[in-house]
Design a protein around this motif. Structure first.
Motif, PDB file in Angstrom:
ATOM      1  N   LEU A  94     -12.108  60.459  31.922  1.00 18.33           N
ATOM      2  CA  LEU A  94     -10.741  59.994  31.027  1.00 18.33           C
ATOM      3  C   LEU A  94      -9.676  59.205  31.839  1.00 18.33           C
ATOM      4  CD1 LEU A  94     -10.541  63.038  28.832  1.00 18.33           C
ATOM      5  CD2 LEU A  94     -11.164  60.840  28.231  1.00 18.33           C
ATOM      6  N   GLU A  95      -9.736  59.724  33.392  1.00 22.51           N
ATOM      7  CA  GLU A  95      -8.822  59.277  34.151  1.00 22.51           C
ATOM      8  C   GLU A  95      -9.025  57.597  34.497  1.00 22.51           C
ATOM      9  OE1 GLU A  95      -6.167  61.100  35.190  1.00 22.51           O
ATOM     10  OE2 GLU A  95      -5.326  59.313  35.834  1.00 22.51           O
ATOM     11  N   ILE A  96     -10.298  57.380  34.630  1.00 21.32           N
ATOM     12  CA  ILE A  96     -10.943  55.961  35.384  1.00 21.32           C
ATOM     13  C   ILE A  96     -10.742  55.283  34.096  1.00 21.32           C
ATOM     14  CG2 ILE A  96     -12.532  54.889  36.349  1.00 21.32           C
ATOM     15  CD1 ILE A  96     -13.198  57.395  37.889  1.00 21.32           C
ATOM     16  N   LEU A  97     -11.303  55.658  32.914  1.00 17.22           N
ATOM     17  CA  LEU A  97     -11.164  54.785  31.835  1.00 17.22           C
ATOM     18  C   LEU A  97     -10.137  54.564  31.011  1.00 17.22           C
ATOM     19  CD1 LEU A  97     -15.100  55.698  30.896  1.00 17.22           C
ATOM     20  CD2 LEU A  97     -14.155  53.716  32.366  1.00 17.22           C
ATOM     21  N   PHE A  98      -9.614  55.748  31.041  1.00 15.69           N
ATOM     22  CA  PHE A  98      -8.227  55.650  30.040  1.00 15.69           C
ATOM     23  C   PHE A  98      -6.928  56.199  30.556  1.00 15.69           C
ATOM     24  CE2 PHE A  98     -12.106  56.695  27.491  1.00 15.69           C
ATOM     25  CZ  PHE A  98     -12.040  55.375  26.727  1.00 15.69           C
ATOM     26  N   PHE A  99      -6.941  56.138  31.899  1.00 15.92           N
ATOM     27  CA  PHE A  99      -5.525  56.457  32.893  1.00 15.92           C
ATOM     28  C   PHE A  99      -4.733  57.560  32.004  1.00 15.92           C
ATOM     29  CE2 PHE A  99      -5.532  51.459  32.889  1.00 15.92           C
ATOM     30  CZ  PHE A  99      -6.896  51.698  33.618  1.00 15.92           C
ATOM     31  N   ARG A 100      -5.461  58.680  31.901  1.00 13.52           N
ATOM     32  CA  ARG A 100      -4.650  59.701  31.087  1.00 13.52           C
ATOM     33  C   ARG A 100      -3.532  60.279  31.623  1.00 13.52           C
ATOM     34  NH1 ARG A 100      -6.733  64.915  30.681  1.00 13.52           N
ATOM     35  NH2 ARG A 100      -6.176  65.857  28.464  1.00 13.52           N
ATOM     36  N   SER A 101      -3.426  60.299  33.241  1.00 18.13           N
ATOM     37  CA  SER A 101      -1.997  60.584  33.849  1.00 18.13           C
ATOM     38  C   SER A 101      -1.060  59.835  33.415  1.00 18.13           C
ATOM     39  CB  SER A 101      -2.335  60.550  35.269  1.00 18.13           C
ATOM     40  OG  SER A 101      -3.433  61.444  35.736  1.00 18.13           O
ATOM     41  N   HIS A 132      -5.939  46.077  31.984  1.00 15.06           N
ATOM     42  CA  HIS A 132      -7.125  46.460  32.726  1.00 15.06           C
ATOM     43  C   HIS A 132      -8.410  46.187  31.879  1.00 15.06           C
ATOM     44  CE1 HIS A 132      -4.620  48.626  35.505  1.00 15.06           C
ATOM     45  NE2 HIS A 132      -5.312  48.270  36.396  1.00 15.06           N
ATOM     46  N   TRP A 133      -8.294  46.586  30.546  1.00 14.30           N
ATOM     47  CA  TRP A 133      -9.458  46.337  29.747  1.00 14.30           C
ATOM     48  C   TRP A 133      -9.639  45.043  29.598  1.00 14.30           C
ATOM     49  CZ3 TRP A 133     -13.551  49.126  28.969  1.00 14.30           C
ATOM     50  CH2 TRP A 133     -13.338  50.637  29.231  1.00 14.30           C
ATOM     51  N   ALA A 134      -8.596  44.122  29.205  1.00 15.04           N
ATOM     52  CA  ALA A 134      -8.642  42.831  29.078  1.00 15.04           C
ATOM     53  C   ALA A 134      -9.218  41.954  30.264  1.00 15.04           C
ATOM     54  CB  ALA A 134      -7.401  42.154  28.682  1.00 15.04           C
ATOM     55  N   LEU A 135      -8.785  42.440  31.303  1.00 16.14           N
ATOM     56  CA  LEU A 135      -9.235  41.747  32.681  1.00 16.14           C
ATOM     57  C   LEU A 135     -10.925  42.230  32.654  1.00 16.14           C
ATOM     58  CD1 LEU A 135      -8.903  40.772  35.403  1.00 16.14           C
ATOM     59  CD2 LEU A 135      -8.330  42.909  36.313  1.00 16.14           C
ATOM     60  N   ALA A 136     -11.273  43.552  32.333  1.00 15.93           N
ATOM     61  CA  ALA A 136     -12.672  43.648  32.430  1.00 15.93           C
ATOM     62  C   ALA A 136     -13.318  42.838  31.304  1.00 15.93           C
ATOM     63  CB  ALA A 136     -12.956  45.217  31.853  1.00 15.93           C
ATOM     64  N   VAL A 137     -13.052  42.521  30.367  1.00 11.13           N
ATOM     65  CA  VAL A 137     -13.711  41.652  29.543  1.00 11.13           C
ATOM     66  C   VAL A 137     -13.670  40.151  29.989  1.00 11.13           C
ATOM     67  CG1 VAL A 137     -13.708  40.523  27.297  1.00 11.13           C
ATOM     68  CG2 VAL A 137     -13.026  42.961  27.291  1.00 11.13           C
ATOM     69  N   VAL A 138     -12.626  39.495  30.489  1.00 14.59           N
ATOM     70  CA  VAL A 138     -12.325  38.194  31.081  1.00 14.59           C
ATOM     71  C   VAL A 138     -13.327  38.299  32.429  1.00 14.59           C
ATOM     72  CG1 VAL A 138     -10.960  36.776  32.420  1.00 14.59           C
ATOM     73  CG2 VAL A 138      -9.907  38.029  30.620  1.00 14.59           C
ATOM     74  N   LEU A 139     -13.418  39.299  33.080  1.00 18.87           N
ATOM     75  CA  LEU A 139     -14.412  39.213  34.332  1.00 18.87           C
ATOM     76  C   LEU A 139     -15.934  39.121  33.678  1.00 18.87           C
ATOM     77  CD1 LEU A 139     -13.208  41.694  36.581  1.00 18.87           C
ATOM     78  CD2 LEU A 139     -13.342  39.112  36.978  1.00 18.87           C
ATOM     79  N   LEU A 140     -16.285  39.871  32.712  1.00 17.29           N
ATOM     80  CA  LEU A 140     -17.464  39.795  32.043  1.00 17.29           C
ATOM     81  C   LEU A 140     -17.866  38.609  31.300  1.00 17.29           C
ATOM     82  CD1 LEU A 140     -19.514  42.073  31.822  1.00 17.29           C
ATOM     83  CD2 LEU A 140     -18.839  42.434  29.485  1.00 17.29           C
ATOM     84  N   ARG A 141     -17.048  37.849  30.785  1.00 20.37           N
ATOM     85  CA  ARG A 141     -17.202  36.564  30.051  1.00 20.37           C
ATOM     86  C   ARG A 141     -17.228  35.541  31.400  1.00 20.37           C
ATOM     87  NH1 ARG A 141     -13.072  34.228  28.638  1.00 20.37           N
ATOM     88  NH2 ARG A 141     -11.297  35.489  28.199  1.00 20.37           N
ATOM     89  N   HIS A 142     -16.836  35.634  32.586  1.00 21.79           N
ATOM     90  CA  HIS A 142     -16.923  34.746  33.606  1.00 21.79           C
ATOM     91  C   HIS A 142     -18.331  34.838  34.095  1.00 21.79           C
ATOM     92  CE1 HIS A 142     -12.696  33.831  33.678  1.00 21.79           C
ATOM     93  NE2 HIS A 142     -12.842  32.782  34.547  1.00 21.79           N
TER      94      HIS A 142
END
Lengths: 329, 138
Positions: A94-101, A132-142
């Motif tokens: 949860l911390e890594i994927l959703f930055f719960r802190s 962060h999530w948009a960045l992940a998608v952008v990286l995947l698209r590349h």
């Protein structure tokens, strides 16, 4: 001042990338720098992370903010106060994927009518999640530029990302979200006096760098185009270790590429290394089971002990002579 | 396993995942080179595209978009190139007159760059383009 320095630095770097290829042999900016940047990224990250890995953790120091494991009829808050590995895994995920802190962020304000008030403040969390999530998608698209044939999951991501079908080439949702989130994160540092006060040049540098990369990428896709097939030819030749530099790629692309190289080199050096760092936060990745499981401090050296049995063996005759009771005759 | 080796393992896994394009490239037998494109059909004896080829490679989608807007929104159907030649703004009628073999031209390059224009849902491809491409398309 901090802002200006960082802005000028990124703008200068971008100019180097834009105009550098004009005055150097083509392979310098297209081949040598990307390879060097990736190498420095890998080596730098390995050194930084293994440096952290070498630091001993003397105690179990989890942060807890909920009921710990106690009597069976008291409900434990497993994620807030994990006592088993699996709970820790959940909490870390949860911390890594959703930055719960970050979602716990609060804001304090002094109000004329009500005095000091506290409130939940989710804006930083929302901005960070979007970025962060948009960045992940952008990286995947590349990945479409690095693989041939392009795997189905990349094409699927592109399709999903462009579902609005606005414009030609279609505007990707992730591009818009990424840019807006970055602009918000910048605005946040600039607009709030107390955040501005603690912001260092590095904080702005990271933001401007990402903004420069995103801006030049979006600019290239939608405003001033370049030969994407040529770009792919270059990218894929780099990962096949047989570099070829096609002619006719716009300077704007090299500006984009150079900023990416700067990002790769800078990543392990500065605050962006929080990405591997979050995995290693001892206050988050340890279970709160101090009283159930013995934790051995790695600093402990082997203590020389002298047990009672050994003591008695040593002094048995004397003890018997003195009339003291002994366990073994 | 000590935490040190566990961290090293995690880092290694991350680097391996990051190197995905490299081992994907090693595993795939597909030609990573820029695809060989079919020559334009020189029905009118054309030696070049309607604009400079380098410019076309980068900007043809922008041009098509402008054409579409101009035809559909403004009813304006004639376009003058930078060299002063007049062209009818038509996807099928103009582009595909010269680039009749769409499969081995447009589609081949688009597959390489992983773009899937939806244009052909509505616009027709001249006869020969699809079938000829079908044969030569591996």
């Amino acid at each position: 001042m901090n802002v200006l320095i960082s802005l000028l630095l990124v703008a200068g770097l971008f100019a180097v990338g834009m105009f550098g290829p004009g005055v150097t042999p083509a392979w310098v900016f297209a081949v040598a720098l990307p390879y060097a940047a990736v190498t420095l990224f890998v080596v730098g990250l390995a050194i930084r992370v293994m440096g952290w890995a070498g630091v001993p953790v003397p105690f179990r120091i989890p942060t807890t903010c909920g009921q710990q494991k106690s009597l069976p009829w008291i409900r434990q808050q497993r994620l807030e106060n994990p006592s088993r590995k699996i709970h820790v895994l959940g909490r870390m995920a949860l911390e890594i994927l959703f930055f719960r802190s970050l979602a716990r962020n609060t804001r304090t304000e002094l109000r004329k009518d009500r005095g000091l008030v506290y409130g939940t403040d989710l804006s930083l969390w929302a901005g960070a999640m979007a970025m962060h999530w948009a960045l992940a998608v952008v990286l995947l698209r590349h990945l479409r530029l690095f693989t041939e044939p392009v795997p189905a999951f990349v094409t699927f991501t592109e399709k999903l990302d462009g579902f609005l079908e606005i414009g030609l080439p279609v505007i990707n949702v992730s591009s818009v979200v990424f840019l807006c989130a970055l602009l918000y994160l910048l605005y946040r540092r600039l607009a709030h006096a107390h955040v501005r006060y603690i912001s260092l040049p590095e904080d702005y540098f990271a933001l401007f760098l990402l903004l420069g990369i995103a801006g030049s990428g979006i600019w290239m896709r939608h405003l001033s185009h370049t030969d994407i097939a040529g770009v792919k030819e270059l990218a894929i030749s780099l990962v096949h270790f047989s570099p070829t530099v096609p002619v006719g790629i716009e300077p704007l692309f090299y500006g984009h590429l150079f900023l990416v190289c700067v990002l790769l080199v800078y990543f392990p050096l500065g605050k962006l290394a929080h990405a591997p760092g979050v995995f290693l936060s001892p206050t988050r990745n340890m279970a709160n089971n101090n009283r159930a499981v013995r934790y051995v401090n790695p600093w402990d050296y082997p203590v020389k002990v002298h047990t009672y049995e050994e003591y008695e063996d040593e002094f048995r005759e004397k003890m018997i002579a003195a009339g003291l009771p002994v366990d073994e005759e | 396993m000590t935490s040190r080796s566990r961290i090293a393992l995690g880092l290694g896994v991350f680097f391996l995942l990051g190197a995905y394009p490299v081992w994907n490239g090693l595993a795939s037998s597909a030609d990573p080179e820029r695809p060989e494109l079919a020559r334009a059909v020189d029905s009118a004896g054309a030696t070049g595209c309607i604009e400079d080829t380098t410019w076309m490679k980068a900007n043809h989608q922008k041009l098509l978009n402008e054409w579409r807007t101009s035809v559909v929104r403004d009813g304006q159907r004639t376009w003058v190139s930078s060299t002063g030649t007049s062209w009818d703004m038509s996807l099928t009628g103009t582009c595909l007159k010269c680039h009749a073999n769409t499969e081995t031209f447009c589609t081949r390059c688009h597959d390489y760059a992983d773009v899937q224009p939806t244009c052909w849902n509505c616009h027709v491809v001249p006869e020969g383009g699809q079938s000829e491409g079908g044969q030569s398309h591996e």
